[in-house]
Design a protein around this motif. Structure first.
Motif, mmCIF file in Angstrom:
data_model
loop_
_atom_site.group_PDB
_atom_site.id
_atom_site.type_symbol
_atom_site.label_atom_id
_atom_site.label_comp_id
_atom_site.label_asym_id
_atom_site.label_seq_id
_atom_site.Cartn_x
_atom_site.Cartn_y
_atom_site.Cartn_z
ATOM 1 N N LEU A 153 -23.581 63.916 -98.144
ATOM 2 C CA LEU A 153 -22.350 63.506 -97.468
ATOM 3 C C LEU A 153 -21.817 64.861 -96.436
ATOM 4 O O LEU A 153 -21.529 64.520 -95.347
ATOM 5 C CB LEU A 153 -21.253 63.151 -98.326
ATOM 6 C CG LEU A 153 -19.963 62.643 -97.982
ATOM 7 C CD1 LEU A 153 -20.146 61.425 -96.990
ATOM 8 C CD2 LEU A 153 -19.070 62.117 -98.986
ATOM 9 N N GLN A 154 -21.803 65.906 -97.113
ATOM 10 C CA GLN A 154 -21.614 67.129 -96.527
ATOM 11 C C GLN A 154 -22.497 67.675 -95.283
ATOM 12 O O GLN A 154 -21.959 67.907 -94.083
ATOM 13 C CB GLN A 154 -21.572 68.120 -97.771
ATOM 14 C CG GLN A 154 -20.637 69.346 -97.238
ATOM 15 C CD GLN A 154 -20.539 70.352 -98.432
ATOM 16 O OE1 GLN A 154 -21.208 70.268 -99.395
ATOM 17 N NE2 GLN A 154 -19.574 70.853 -98.627
ATOM 18 N N ALA A 155 -23.610 67.349 -95.247
ATOM 19 C CA ALA A 155 -24.623 67.505 -94.515
ATOM 20 C C ALA A 155 -24.299 66.691 -93.108
ATOM 21 O O ALA A 155 -24.137 67.223 -92.003
ATOM 22 C CB ALA A 155 -25.931 67.311 -94.746
ATOM 23 N N LYS A 165 -23.346 64.539 -102.771
ATOM 24 C CA LYS A 165 -22.187 65.301 -102.053
ATOM 25 C C LYS A 165 -22.951 66.211 -101.119
ATOM 26 O O LYS A 165 -22.322 66.156 -99.821
ATOM 27 C CB LYS A 165 -21.535 66.479 -103.155
ATOM 28 C CG LYS A 165 -20.296 66.827 -102.520
ATOM 29 C CD LYS A 165 -20.145 68.234 -103.018
ATOM 30 C CE LYS A 165 -21.057 69.271 -102.644
ATOM 31 N NZ LYS A 165 -20.409 70.697 -103.087
ATOM 32 N N GLU A 166 -24.017 66.633 -101.295
ATOM 33 C CA GLU A 166 -24.600 67.410 -100.577
ATOM 34 C C GLU A 166 -25.445 66.638 -99.117
ATOM 35 O O GLU A 166 -25.087 67.049 -97.938
ATOM 36 C CB GLU A 166 -26.064 67.867 -100.785
ATOM 37 C CG GLU A 166 -25.878 69.025 -101.892
ATOM 38 C CD GLU A 166 -25.545 70.468 -101.351
ATOM 39 O OE1 GLU A 166 -25.750 70.643 -100.417
ATOM 40 O OE2 GLU A 166 -24.692 70.980 -102.117
ATOM 41 N N VAL A 177 -21.216 64.950 -92.524
ATOM 42 C CA VAL A 177 -19.806 64.870 -92.160
ATOM 43 C C VAL A 177 -19.355 66.505 -91.607
ATOM 44 O O VAL A 177 -18.851 66.548 -90.568
ATOM 45 C CB VAL A 177 -18.793 64.680 -93.275
ATOM 46 C CG1 VAL A 177 -17.495 64.783 -92.793
ATOM 47 C CG2 VAL A 177 -18.877 63.122 -93.683
ATOM 48 N N ASP A 178 -19.942 67.385 -92.600
ATOM 49 C CA ASP A 178 -19.500 68.780 -91.802
ATOM 50 C C ASP A 178 -20.468 69.554 -90.966
ATOM 51 O O ASP A 178 -20.188 70.200 -90.239
ATOM 52 C CB ASP A 178 -19.502 69.675 -93.178
ATOM 53 C CG ASP A 178 -18.130 69.443 -93.902
ATOM 54 O OD1 ASP A 178 -17.457 68.679 -93.316
ATOM 55 O OD2 ASP A 178 -18.062 69.965 -94.998
ATOM 56 N N TYR A 182 -24.114 57.806 -98.182
ATOM 57 C CA TYR A 182 -24.002 58.710 -99.226
ATOM 58 C C TYR A 182 -22.831 58.596 -100.281
ATOM 59 O O TYR A 182 -22.881 59.270 -101.382
ATOM 60 C CB TYR A 182 -24.072 60.122 -98.729
ATOM 61 C CG TYR A 182 -25.488 60.706 -97.996
ATOM 62 C CD1 TYR A 182 -26.487 60.814 -99.172
ATOM 63 C CD2 TYR A 182 -25.662 60.491 -96.686
ATOM 64 C CE1 TYR A 182 -27.607 61.344 -98.846
ATOM 65 C CE2 TYR A 182 -27.172 60.990 -96.511
ATOM 66 C CZ TYR A 182 -28.188 61.266 -97.461
ATOM 67 O OH TYR A 182 -29.473 61.721 -97.187
ATOM 68 N N ARG A 195 -24.014 65.673 -107.206
ATOM 69 C CA ARG A 195 -24.002 67.005 -106.386
ATOM 70 C C ARG A 195 -25.029 66.694 -105.212
ATOM 71 O O ARG A 195 -24.801 67.089 -104.109
ATOM 72 C CB ARG A 195 -24.506 68.363 -106.987
ATOM 73 C CG ARG A 195 -23.434 68.983 -108.131
ATOM 74 C CD ARG A 195 -23.873 70.476 -108.330
ATOM 75 N NE ARG A 195 -22.681 70.807 -108.911
ATOM 76 C CZ ARG A 195 -22.581 71.304 -110.216
ATOM 77 N NH1 ARG A 195 -23.781 70.993 -110.941
ATOM 78 N NH2 ARG A 195 -21.825 71.622 -110.890
ATOM 79 N N ALA A 227 -22.796 58.332 -93.659
ATOM 80 C CA ALA A 227 -21.991 59.025 -94.594
ATOM 81 C C ALA A 227 -21.404 57.973 -95.736
ATOM 82 O O ALA A 227 -21.042 58.597 -96.853
ATOM 83 C CB ALA A 227 -20.757 59.614 -93.562
ATOM 84 N N ASP A 233 -19.644 67.204 -86.848
ATOM 85 C CA ASP A 233 -18.923 68.174 -86.156
ATOM 86 C C ASP A 233 -19.652 68.547 -84.935
ATOM 87 O O ASP A 233 -19.130 68.456 -83.770
ATOM 88 C CB ASP A 233 -18.874 69.204 -87.102
ATOM 89 C CG ASP A 233 -17.449 69.108 -87.695
ATOM 90 O OD1 ASP A 233 -16.724 68.026 -87.709
ATOM 91 O OD2 ASP A 233 -16.968 70.070 -88.652
ATOM 92 N N GLU A 271 -28.975 75.005 -92.289
ATOM 93 C CA GLU A 271 -28.194 73.873 -92.668
ATOM 94 C C GLU A 271 -29.120 72.731 -92.934
ATOM 95 O O GLU A 271 -29.025 71.958 -94.102
ATOM 96 C CB GLU A 271 -26.983 73.681 -92.212
ATOM 97 C CG GLU A 271 -26.129 74.919 -92.455
ATOM 98 C CD GLU A 271 -25.530 75.412 -90.929
ATOM 99 O OE1 GLU A 271 -26.498 75.622 -90.490
ATOM 100 O OE2 GLU A 271 -24.501 75.733 -90.674
#
Ligand SMILES: Cc1ncc(CN)c(N)n1
Length: 222
Positions: free
Chosen positions: A76-78, A73-74, A80-81, A56, A70, A53, A85, A172
């Motif tokens: 990092l989001q993949a 961010k994608e 972290v989120d 990224y 962007r 993370a 999770d 996802e």
């Protein structure tokens, strides 16, 4: 001819295949993997994902354009989120608490791989960094698809690792993987043969470090 992501895989075919079809992956697929090996892997993977993370986030810092930002961010989001999770709840189901995760020492394979990627990103440019990150993002999506096409793979409740395969075959994760391939294809299209050679070295090293990560899980190495 413009280069594509597939050319990196082709240039490192032996290493890529050893990574995708590793013994750890096969045993996950047929359900025969020792639970201790899986738990060891899961714990180290939590530490790994935190460092990735950060990588990224470094890609975001190094992004000169909004579309590069962007894409970072994608990624990092993949992680972290989606992945982290799911990972935490998955670890809980395997008897590993968040507190235990927070206090783990890093295995050498975790240290070597994550610091290699961060160092490559620090020294190189944004493309070096994304190439170093790509075996992680693309490889696991490909592993889930490879397992699904393999006759020996057992899906459903009779495989204790079914949820792991499901995580990486999810829309996802597969969408994030395709977005990374598209981003790389756009950038690789412009590179010279000499630059492609340099990037191939990065891709090979990162793929070899993925193999070491599976070995670490399988042999419970610290
Ligand atoms: C070591 C490793 N490589 C790749 C992934 C998939 N992001 C992961 N979770 N862990």
């Amino acid at each position: 001819m413009p280069y594509q992501f597939e050319d990196l895989k082709h240039a490192c075919q032996a290493e890529w295949q050893a990574y995708i079809e590793h013994g750890f992956v096969r045993q996950l697929g047929d359900g025969s993997l020792a639970p201790e090996a899986f738990q060891h892997y899961l714990k180290q993977d939590y530490l790994f994902l935190i460092q990735f993370a950060r990588a990224y986030a470094l890609a975001a810092y190094k992004s000169p354009t909004l579309s590069d930002l962007r894409q970072a961010k994608e990624g990092l989001q993949a992680i972290v989120d989606v992945e982290l999770d799911l990972h935490i709840s998955y670890c809980n189901a395997w008897g590993i608490s968040e507190e235990e995760l927070a206090n783990l020492p890093e295995a050498r394979a975790t240290l070597a791989y994550t610091r290699y990627v961060l160092d490559t990103g620090n020294r190189g440019d944004l493309l070096d960094l994304h190439v170093a990150l790509s075996p992680c993002m693309v490889g696991y999506g490909e592993i889930a698809n490879w397992l699904n096409n393999r006759a020996q793979t057992i899906r459903g409740d009779s495989n204790p690792y079914d949820a792991w395969i499901a995580m990486y075959e999810s829309d996802e994760f597969q969408d994030a993987m395709q977005a990374e391939i598209r981003w790389l294809n756009e950038r690789l299209g412009d590179v010279s043969p000499t630059r492609f050679e340099q990037l191939t070295r990065v891709f090979r090293d990162a793929t070899r470090l993925e193999i070491d990560f599976w070995d670490m899980g399988l042999h419970l190495s610290d």
